[in-house]
Scaffold this motif. Sequence first.
Motif, PDB file in Angstrom:
ATOM      1  N   THR A  12      37.778   8.730  12.841  1.00  0.00           N
ATOM      2  CA  THR A  12      39.069   8.287  12.336  1.00  0.00           C
ATOM      3  C   THR A  12      39.064   6.778  12.240  1.00  0.00           C
ATOM      4  O   THR A  12      38.274   6.104  12.888  1.00  0.00           O
ATOM      5  N   SER A  51      55.813   6.122  12.114  1.00  0.00           N
ATOM      6  CA  SER A  51      54.536   5.608  11.631  1.00  0.00           C
ATOM      7  C   SER A  51      53.377   6.396  12.236  1.00  0.00           C
ATOM      8  O   SER A  51      52.446   6.794  11.537  1.00  0.00           O
ATOM      9  N   ARG A  52      53.459   6.630  13.532  1.00  0.00           N
ATOM     10  CA  ARG A  52      52.406   7.396  14.206  1.00  0.00           C
ATOM     11  C   ARG A  52      52.385   8.848  13.721  1.00  0.00           C
ATOM     12  O   ARG A  52      51.317   9.419  13.490  1.00  0.00           O
ATOM     13  N   TYR A  55      50.806   8.922  10.306  1.00  0.00           N
ATOM     14  CA  TYR A  55      49.365   8.715  10.402  1.00  0.00           C
ATOM     15  C   TYR A  55      48.671  10.027  10.791  1.00  0.00           C
ATOM     16  O   TYR A  55      47.657  10.404  10.195  1.00  0.00           O
ATOM     17  N   ARG A  56      49.207  10.707  11.786  1.00  0.00           N
ATOM     18  CA  ARG A  56      48.597  11.974  12.222  1.00  0.00           C
ATOM     19  C   ARG A  56      48.658  13.026  11.124  1.00  0.00           C
ATOM     20  O   ARG A  56      47.728  13.812  10.956  1.00  0.00           O
ATOM     21  N   GLU A  59      45.976  12.047   8.594  1.00  0.00           N
ATOM     22  CA  GLU A  59      44.652  12.273   9.185  1.00  0.00           C
ATOM     23  C   GLU A  59      44.309  13.758   9.213  1.00  0.00           C
ATOM     24  O   GLU A  59      43.210  14.164   8.814  1.00  0.00           O
ATOM     25  N   ILE A 113      51.486   0.903  11.774  1.00  0.00           N
ATOM     26  CA  ILE A 113      50.059   1.269  11.706  1.00  0.00           C
ATOM     27  C   ILE A 113      49.329   0.275  10.799  1.00  0.00           C
ATOM     28  O   ILE A 113      48.218  -0.171  11.120  1.00  0.00           O
ATOM     29  N   LYS A 114      49.930  -0.105   9.699  1.00  0.00           N
ATOM     30  CA  LYS A 114      49.310  -1.073   8.789  1.00  0.00           C
ATOM     31  C   LYS A 114      49.204  -2.441   9.459  1.00  0.00           C
ATOM     32  O   LYS A 114      48.179  -3.118   9.345  1.00  0.00           O
ATOM     33  N   SER A 117      46.406  -2.318  11.900  1.00  0.00           N
ATOM     34  CA  SER A 117      45.094  -2.399  11.241  1.00  0.00           C
ATOM     35  C   SER A 117      44.719  -3.843  10.950  1.00  0.00           C
ATOM     36  O   SER A 117      43.577  -4.257  11.184  1.00  0.00           O
TER      37      SER A 117
END
Length: 129
Positions: A12, A51-52, A55-56, A59, A113-114, A117
């Motif tokens: 990931t 956001s999390r 993302y999950r 993914e 999340i962005k 990163s």
Amino acid sequence: ITDNRKEKSENTYMTERSWKVFAVLLITGSVVTVFIDWTITTGWILGCLISRLLYRRIETFWNGILDQGYSTAKTGRGNRAGNIMIMAGVLVICAICPQYLNIFACALGMMAIKITSVIDVLIPGKEKL
């Protein structure tokens, strides 16, 4: 070939270090904003949690596509539409309840999340020194 796809799907982008940066960002944002206005804090926390979640979802979806080994030009449209609906729904809830949630802090939190990163790339790791 199957093992190669399997190997790719288990990797990931967010590493353990990235999740630690995300946690620090979440906590720091919460502590700083609680002294400004608690609705900003609640909006920020909600945005980070969404956001999390997103993302999950992304993914899991793309790992399934990689494991399947097949995609078309339309692959991912439904997942993307679902994610946009989740984001829009959360922002509508923030707009309906401004006394509890700050819509702008929530929108910024949904980009956590962005932001993580970018921060993770800017901070050199042990292997980069």
